[in-house]
Every structure is written in C-alpha cells, then in structure tokens.
Scaffold this active site. Structure first.
Site, short mmCIF file in Angstrom:
data_model
loop_
_atom_site.label_atom_id
_atom_site.label_comp_id
_atom_site.label_asym_id
_atom_site.label_seq_id
_atom_site.Cartn_x
_atom_site.Cartn_y
_atom_site.Cartn_z
N TYR A 158 36.20 -31.10 25.98
CA TYR A 158 37.22 -32.08 26.34
C TYR A 158 38.21 -32.35 25.22
O TYR A 158 39.24 -32.99 25.45
CB TYR A 158 36.56 -33.39 26.78
N LYS A 213 23.67 -24.62 25.26
CA LYS A 213 23.63 -23.24 25.77
C LYS A 213 23.62 -22.31 24.57
O LYS A 213 24.43 -21.37 24.45
CB LYS A 213 24.82 -22.98 26.69
N ASP A 245 21.24 -25.33 31.95
CA ASP A 245 20.93 -24.95 33.32
C ASP A 245 19.49 -25.32 33.67
O ASP A 245 19.20 -25.82 34.76
CB ASP A 245 21.19 -23.45 33.56
N ASP A 269 28.49 -35.15 30.23
CA ASP A 269 29.15 -35.71 31.41
C ASP A 269 28.41 -35.29 32.67
O ASP A 269 28.10 -36.12 33.55
CB ASP A 269 30.59 -35.21 31.43
N ASP A 273 25.65 -37.78 35.15
CA ASP A 273 25.89 -38.06 36.56
C ASP A 273 24.70 -37.63 37.41
O ASP A 273 24.31 -38.33 38.35
CB ASP A 273 27.15 -37.34 37.04
#
Length: 384
Positions: A158, A213, A245, A269, A273
């Site tokens: 971001y 990752k 993942d 983020d 959620d």
C-alpha cells in the site's frame, strides 16, 4: 454535551503531556452509516465520562470524507488534519463511498484514512478478534477464538498507492516497500501485546505468528528475517511462521492456535477481515491505528451506504473502538480512570450482546442502531 469537559485551563504532567484524565478527541463521523454509529459511540462516551471520576473528554467533531469531497473537492481540509494531529486521539466513523473515486479509480476515502496513517505514522493496525457472547458461531466446531492481528500500516504494497504506474492502459505496476525499521517497529508492538495477553486459547502459550510469503518473494523473506531478529529479543514469547495462503485456511480450521499475528500491510488487511467474519462479521470488528505519538480508532467495516439513514447499522464495532481508544489513552498515560472507562464500555457491550434482546438485524434481532446504543448506555448505568 453532558460529560464533555470544555474548560480553558490545560494542565500537564512531568512528561509534557496534557494532564492524565483530561483529553481532546477529534471525531470524524464520515459517510454512510458513519454519522449514525458515531452518534451512538459519543452517547456511550458521554455516559462513561459521567460515571468515572477523574475522566474529562472534549470531543471536537469535523467533517471529512466522500460527501465533503463531492461538495468541495477536498475530502479533508488542512485544518481538520491539524486538529487530528493536535488531538490526544481520533475517533473515526466510516469514510468513503463506492462511487466517490479519483480519475485513476482510487476511492476518495484514502485521502482521509491513508493521509492520517502515513502522515501521523500510525504504523500498527491493531485488530482484535474474539468469540463474543450471544453471537452465533460462524465456524463449524465452535473452537474458542481470541487473537489479535497486528497489521503493518504504512509500508508494504500500500506504500505504492499513489506511486504506481499505468502505461497507456496496458501495463500497471505497484512496488512493495519493506523496511527494517518499519518491520521492527510493528513486530515490537506485536510482542508487546503478547506479553500482556493470556496466550492462545488452545493451551495458554504466549506466541507471535509472522504471516508472510517468504517462500516466494524476497521482500517477505526480509520481513520474516527482521521479525526473527525481534523474536530473538523476546525469549519469553514463542514465535511461529505461517504462509499467508495457509493462514487463511488455519483461521477457519484451527483459530484457537493463535495469540498475536503480525503481517505486512496488504496481508494484514485481508486476514483481519477474514478474522472478523469468523466471529460474526465486520459489524463487530473494532480496530486501532496507532504509532508512538498518535492513535486513531475506527470500526473495521465500511460506510454501508445501502442502509445509511435508516437507523439499521450495528454500532458494536464503533462502540468497542471507543473502548480501545480509552484503553490506549489509559496505557499511554498510566491513567486508571481511562482504563476503567474502557473496561466498563467493553463489559456493557458484551452484556447487551449476551442478552440478545436489543441487538440489530445482522445479529438476529430487530433493534435499531439507536436502540442498541441506548441499551449499552443502560448497561453502563446498571454496572455496580
């Protein structure tokens, strides 16, 4: 309004901060359901200030967001930013509307949320997730859930939000930014939280899990290496590593394995959620964006324009974010009154959820946003 201190005198402690117990909070109600849930939160804040001796809060409300951008061309004027910078804390409702966008497609909400995060160095996004009384289990198996996602807030993918490239509508690029200093800071926050918590539900072990990752991208391998350096300094807290993942699967299959989780901006983020969905939805998800000098508190959900103005919104996330604000002030200033007020709001909200008689439709009830807020205020009054 009742409970809000408006005196002109300001007192300071030995550290140069405004005296413990006397705070200014900037409120940014925002768009959609933002003003409705903010009204509820401020009623709760007013009442708890009346109930807790030694706590004074001045609320300074400002207009910022997509509706303001539509009418003036500016989502947040400099004077509003200056007020946020000077305040003891910021309480935000919900900023943005899906169709309020810049020509490049970015939503206008970033003009407020990202400006505050980046300019005030609110580098840690803290998003607690826990099983709540009276809220039906989302996951099969009903394993207890109680962990915190700590999201690095000002770097990662971001950081390219206004610096990416789009070449003739054919090629678009964004660049991930990972720094040693930024990763160290957010990792230290994560280990600090783990020190204060009771450990993961499975067995009480205190643990910080790094989500990345690292098996594919060097940027995430670097994130992990800095995390490990910080972990080496906290031998009383266990460390764990999970690829993102796999983490999304584990959040569903074995959520009781987690205590504190730390991740890069975008991954944080996403998994925060998902975490909220596992305990009943974003309407219950409080959050804090904090740094060394500033703190902003807001529900993790959006502005829900489809139900705006109908008094249907679930105010829980906003009210619990207000409790987080007071808890942060209490920890920051060693203020027992603020800590007490935070605990009272949390307990009152959980009581209303547990009873289930005055909750909104998303929780299986028929109460309005206002009525649920009134029930939380009544629960505050009913505390011994």
């Amino acid at each position: 309004m009742p409970g809000r201190h408006t005196g002109d005198s300001k007192r300071y402690d030995q550290r140069g901060w405004q005296q413990v117990g006397n705070y200014t909070v900037v409120a940014l109600p925002g768009d959609g359901i933002g003003p409705e849930i903010t009204d509820v939160a401020l009623k709760v804040l007013d009442r708890v200030v009346e109930l807790v001796p030694g706590l004074d809060v001045t609320v300074d409300s400002h207009d910022a967001g997509a509706e303001r951008w539509r009418s003036t061309g500016v989502a947040m004027p400099d004077e509003t930013f200056d007020a946020c910078e000077s305040a003891d804390a910021i309480l935000m409702g919900a900023i943005g509307l899906p169709d309020a966008r810049h020509p490049d497609g970015r939503e206008v909400n970033g003009d407020v949320i990202f400006r505050l995060r980046f300019a005030l160095d609110l580098f840690a996004g803290i998003r607690p997730v826990r099983s709540l009384p009276g809220v039906a289990d989302t996951l099969a198996g009903g394993k207890p859930i109680d962990y915190v996602v700590v999201r690095e807030n000002v770097e990662g993918l971001y950081a390219s939000r206004t610096g990416g490239t789009n070449v003739r509508g054919e090629v678009a690029t964004d660049t991930i930014v990972i720094t040693a200093n930024g990763t160290r800071k957010v990792s230290e926050i994560a280990f600090g939280l783990a020190t204060k918590r009771g450990g993961r539900p499975l067995d009480g072990r205190k643990m910080v899990t790094c989500v990345d990752k690292a098996n594919v991208l060097s940027s995430y391998a670097f994130f992990r290496s800095v995390f490990d350096q910080v972990a080496d300094e906290h031998t009383d807290i266990e460390r764990d590593h999970v690829y993102v993942d796999a983490m999304t699967a584990f959040q569903v299959q074995r959520p009781d394995h987690y205590d504190v989780v730390v991740a890069e901006n975008m991954f944080g983020d996403i998994i925060s959620d998902l975490a909220a969905a596992t305990v009943g939805g974003l309407g219950l998800a409080a959050s804090a964006d904090v740094g060394y000098d500033h703190g902003m508190f807001q529900p993790a959900h959006g502005s829900a324009p489809d139900i705006a103005g109908r008094d249907l919104a679930n105010p829980t996330a906003m009210v619990l974010s207000t409790a987080m604000l007071l808890d942060w002030l209490g920890e920051r200033h060693d203020d027992k009154a603020a800590l007490e007020a935070a605990a009272k709001i949390d307990a009152a909200t959980l009581k209303v959820l547990a009873e289930g008689t005055t909750v909104t439709a998303d929780l299986g009830g028929s109460a309005s946003c206002t009525a649920m807020g009134d029930a939380i205020v009544a629960a505050l009054d009913g505390q011994a």
